[in-house]
Design a protein around this motif. Structure first.
Motif, mmCIF file in Angstrom:
data_model
loop_
_atom_site.group_PDB
_atom_site.id
_atom_site.type_symbol
_atom_site.label_atom_id
_atom_site.label_comp_id
_atom_site.label_asym_id
_atom_site.label_seq_id
_atom_site.Cartn_x
_atom_site.Cartn_y
_atom_site.Cartn_z
ATOM 1 N N LEU A 27 0.907 -1.354 -0.029
ATOM 2 C CA LEU A 27 0.132 0.118 0.002
ATOM 3 C C LEU A 27 0.935 1.234 -0.086
ATOM 4 N N ILE A 28 1.961 1.144 0.543
ATOM 5 C CA ILE A 28 2.961 2.597 0.618
ATOM 6 C C ILE A 28 3.931 2.648 -0.462
ATOM 7 N N ALA A 29 4.020 1.224 -1.203
ATOM 8 C CA ALA A 29 4.895 1.314 -2.265
ATOM 9 C C ALA A 29 5.011 2.509 -3.141
ATOM 10 N N PRO A 30 3.616 3.077 -3.721
ATOM 11 C CA PRO A 30 3.414 3.937 -4.586
ATOM 12 C C PRO A 30 4.137 5.307 -4.022
ATOM 13 N N PHE A 31 4.458 5.524 -2.863
ATOM 14 C CA PHE A 31 4.875 6.791 -2.394
ATOM 15 C C PHE A 31 6.346 6.927 -2.004
ATOM 16 N N LYS A 32 7.064 5.844 -2.676
ATOM 17 C CA LYS A 32 8.441 5.846 -2.541
ATOM 18 C C LYS A 32 8.948 5.900 -1.242
ATOM 19 N N VAL A 33 8.541 5.177 -0.361
ATOM 20 C CA VAL A 33 8.716 5.011 1.102
ATOM 21 C C VAL A 33 9.478 3.719 1.334
ATOM 22 N N ARG A 34 10.466 3.806 2.024
ATOM 23 C CA ARG A 34 11.219 2.488 2.174
ATOM 24 C C ARG A 34 10.507 1.939 3.528
ATOM 25 N N ALA A 35 10.125 0.710 3.641
ATOM 26 C CA ALA A 35 9.360 0.041 4.550
ATOM 27 C C ALA A 35 10.406 -1.019 5.414
ATOM 28 N N ILE A 36 10.380 -0.880 6.754
ATOM 29 C CA ILE A 36 11.424 -1.813 7.400
ATOM 30 C C ILE A 36 10.249 -2.320 8.574
ATOM 31 N N SER A 37 10.390 -3.568 8.583
ATOM 32 C CA SER A 37 9.568 -4.359 9.496
ATOM 33 C C SER A 37 10.284 -4.402 10.928
ATOM 34 N N ALA A 38 9.390 -4.342 11.983
ATOM 35 C CA ALA A 38 9.781 -4.389 13.159
ATOM 36 C C ALA A 38 10.718 -5.716 13.626
ATOM 37 N N GLY A 39 10.383 -6.696 12.641
ATOM 38 C CA GLY A 39 11.023 -8.008 12.788
ATOM 39 C C GLY A 39 12.502 -7.742 12.029
ATOM 40 N N GLU A 40 12.690 -7.081 11.044
ATOM 41 C CA GLU A 40 13.990 -6.988 10.643
ATOM 42 C C GLU A 40 14.680 -6.170 11.597
ATOM 43 N N LEU A 41 14.238 -5.189 12.296
ATOM 44 C CA LEU A 41 14.760 -4.194 13.400
ATOM 45 C C LEU A 41 15.145 -5.079 14.818
ATOM 46 N N ASP A 42 14.588 -6.284 14.615
ATOM 47 C CA ASP A 42 14.606 -7.068 16.114
ATOM 48 C C ASP A 42 13.819 -6.194 17.103
ATOM 49 N N LEU A 43 12.857 -5.547 16.786
ATOM 50 C CA LEU A 43 12.262 -4.681 17.892
ATOM 51 C C LEU A 43 11.133 -5.473 18.843
ATOM 52 N N PRO A 44 11.148 -5.497 19.970
ATOM 53 C CA PRO A 44 10.374 -6.312 20.733
ATOM 54 C C PRO A 44 8.871 -5.987 20.516
ATOM 55 N N GLU A 45 7.827 -6.914 20.668
ATOM 56 C CA GLU A 45 6.445 -6.714 20.645
ATOM 57 C C GLU A 45 5.894 -6.333 22.188
ATOM 58 N N PRO A 46 5.371 -5.125 22.072
ATOM 59 C CA PRO A 46 4.693 -4.721 23.191
ATOM 60 C C PRO A 46 3.587 -5.425 23.490
ATOM 61 N N GLU A 47 3.135 -5.451 24.853
ATOM 62 C CA GLU A 47 1.993 -5.952 25.395
ATOM 63 C C GLU A 47 0.805 -5.314 24.765
ATOM 64 N N GLU A 48 -0.264 -5.838 24.124
ATOM 65 C CA GLU A 48 -1.336 -5.115 23.900
ATOM 66 C C GLU A 48 -2.343 -4.934 24.968
ATOM 67 N N THR A 49 -2.100 -3.835 25.618
ATOM 68 C CA THR A 49 -3.233 -3.777 26.663
ATOM 69 C C THR A 49 -4.342 -2.852 26.454
ATOM 70 N N GLY A 50 -4.582 -2.186 25.193
ATOM 71 C CA GLY A 50 -5.555 -1.223 25.070
ATOM 72 C C GLY A 50 -6.895 -2.148 24.932
ATOM 73 N N MET A 51 -7.862 -1.368 25.136
ATOM 74 C CA MET A 51 -9.410 -2.071 24.893
ATOM 75 C C MET A 51 -9.868 -1.749 23.611
ATOM 76 N N THR A 52 -9.223 -1.108 22.689
ATOM 77 C CA THR A 52 -9.977 -0.746 21.529
ATOM 78 C C THR A 52 -8.819 -1.001 20.603
ATOM 79 N N PHE A 53 -9.434 -1.061 19.174
ATOM 80 C CA PHE A 53 -8.297 -1.375 18.016
ATOM 81 C C PHE A 53 -7.314 -0.091 17.971
ATOM 82 N N ILE A 54 -7.811 1.058 18.217
ATOM 83 C CA ILE A 54 -7.074 2.213 18.045
ATOM 84 C C ILE A 54 -5.927 2.272 19.124
#
Length: 204
Positions: A27-54
């Protein structure tokens, strides 16, 4: 309300879900933005404590942006079933268990609907919240919803997650998301609806 514009050339996709990363990258490819995933950067996955999607999307985007010191885009999405009072909802991924087995998750949803004794059609919605965060803590959030119904058995090998059991009702569509080529799904999906809002506000 004045939205903050994205002016960089690199964006962290705050997800370890390969399917989500691929869809957002497309989806972002047309905007010439380089996408890097959290996995590639070895970022930790935060605990999802929110009560809504947002709330969960903002939590993930802010964590990634502040850890990577780059703008980050997070998605929190799931399927809400009318007969299950909105479940699995924000817990959609958790219904798939630690192994992320969505075959089992789909069976769990269908079994729960049958046990409720609900009458077809089984209405459902796919919801997607997108949050774009900057390292300074600023965040912009958007939400897209598409209406549909459950089908059983699941159909199609495209997409990911609950796609094979979700049939959108728009334009009398007869296929599930799992049966639709990626380009066709991208045109109408909950993620595409949220993404259009994001593009108009922050990239357009």
């Amino acid at each position: 309300m004045v939205r903050r514009r994205f002016t960089g050339d690199t964006l962290v996709i705050a997800s370890h879900n390969a399917g989500k990363v691929r869809e957002i990258g497309d989806l972002i490819a047309p905007f010439k933005v380089r996408a890097i995933s959290a996995g590639e950067l070895d970022l930790p996955e935060p605990e999802e404590t929110g009560m809504t999607f947002i709330a969960n999307a903002e939590l993930k985007a802010l964590a990634a942006a502040q850890t990577a010191n780059l703008p980050a885009l997070a998605d929190d999405s799931g399927m809400s079933v009318d007969a299950l009072d909105g479940a699995p909802g924000i817990y959609s991924a958790r219904w798939a268990g630690p192994s992320k087995d969505f075959g089992k998750a789909m069976q769990k949803v269908w079994t729960a609907v049958e046990e409720k004794g609900a009458e077809p059609p089984f209405g459902a919605q796919f919801v997607c919240a997108l949050s774009l965060a900057w390292p300074d803590g600023h965040v912009e959030s958007f939400e897209g919803i598409i209406q549909g119904k459950l089908v059983w058995p699941p159909r199609g090998l495209h997409g990911f997650g609950y796609d094979p059991m979700f049939q959108p009702v728009e334009n009398n569509e007869m296929r599930t998301f799992g049966e639709m080529p990626a380009a066709e799904k991208h045109a109408i999906s909950h993620r595409a609806l949220a993404f259009r809002q994001l593009i108009d506000a922050c990239f357009g």
